[in-house]
Scaffold this active site. Structure first.
Site, PDB file in Angstrom:
ATOM      1  CE  LYS A   1      -3.167   2.531   3.086  1.00 28.62           C
ATOM      2  NZ  LYS A   1      -4.086   3.032   2.058  1.00 28.62           N
TER       3      LYS A   1
ATOM      4  CB  SER B   1       8.811   5.587  -2.279  1.00 26.06           C
ATOM      5  OG  SER B   1       8.189   5.978  -3.487  1.00 26.06           O
ATOM      6  NE  ARG B   2       6.029  -0.194   2.420  1.00 24.33           N
ATOM      7  CZ  ARG B   2       4.849  -0.114   1.762  1.00 24.33           C
ATOM      8  NH1 ARG B   2       4.444   1.051   1.288  1.00 24.33           N
ATOM      9  NH2 ARG B   2       4.110  -1.182   1.598  1.00 24.33           N
ATOM     10  CG  LEU B   3      11.470   7.140   0.811  1.00 21.76           C
ATOM     11  CD1 LEU B   3      11.857   8.113  -0.284  1.00 21.76           C
ATOM     12  CD2 LEU B   3      12.713   6.509   1.438  1.00 21.76           C
TER      13      LEU B   3
END
Length: 213
Positions: free
Chosen positions: A9, A190-192
């Site tokens: 997600k 982007s998982r940042l």
């Protein structure tokens, strides 16, 4: 066919930065708590409680937050349960809230102590009578032969308290986790992710640091 590894997600709802954050960790929790309750999240007060034995063997389960203030986060349980035994031997614990609807997580580390008898009594007698009887009927975390053991205990205590005042069992009450560290996690693309860590200092002010995602 999709696999578990394909489940993902993107987090895009909000950001979290130092300029917009409260300087006090509990005030920051206030802000997020109010937003979470306004979002009508189902069981918004559900949190993971992680404990460990003196040998470092971890254990985790979901419990319900029943109050918080500058002194800490309060929950109630059976003192003779597995978590109660862990906390008696090793009072260091961690709480985690995950509010997926807001793409947020809060992690709280600290030491746990029992609340006063007065606080435990006040909450116990605010509960429905069935839950009060249940606190007597269930030897929480103990191995039992079957569901009928609990049903028999419920019947036993229900009858007992028809003829005598119902009291809070000595083995049941509240704990308060006194935070030393609180991390606020806001999901980002982007998982940042944004992660702000508050650490309580000796002067009772909070040191804020950004963690890498």
């Amino acid at each position: 066919m999709s696999t578990i590894a394909d489940i993902r997600k993107e987090y895009i709802l909000e950001t979290l930065d130092e300029k917009g954050a409260e300087t006090n960790a509990i005030r920051q929790f206030d802000k997020w708590w109010e937003e979470a309750t306004a979002s009508k999240i189902d069981e918004v007060n559900a949190m993971t409680l992680a404990t460990a034995t003196p040998n470092g063997i971890p254990s985790a389960r979901i419990v319900l937050l029943k109050g918080y203030d500058d002194d800490g986060f309060v929950f109630f349980t059976n003192y003779e349960s597995n978590k109660g035994k862990d906390l008696a031997a090793n009072p260091n614990a961690c709480l985690v809230f995950f509010w997926k609807e807001l793409e947020r997580q809060v992690r709280v580390e600290g030491r746990v102590e029992k609340v006063s008898n007065e606080e435990s009594d006040a909450y116990f007698f605010s509960r429905p009578q069935g839950s009060q009887v249940g606190a007597w009927a269930s030897p929480q975390s103990s191995i039992i032969e079957g569901r009928e053991v609990i049903e028999a205990n419920v019947l036993k205590y229900s009858r007992q308290f028809e003829t005598q005042p119902l009291q809070r069992p000595a083995h049941w009450g509240g704990y308060r986790l006194k935070p030393q560290l609180i991390e606020f996690w806001q999901g980002r693309e982007s998982r940042l992710h944004d992660r702000l860590q508050y650490t309580l200092q000796s002067d009772y002010n909070w040191k804020i640091e950004r963690l890498a995602p």
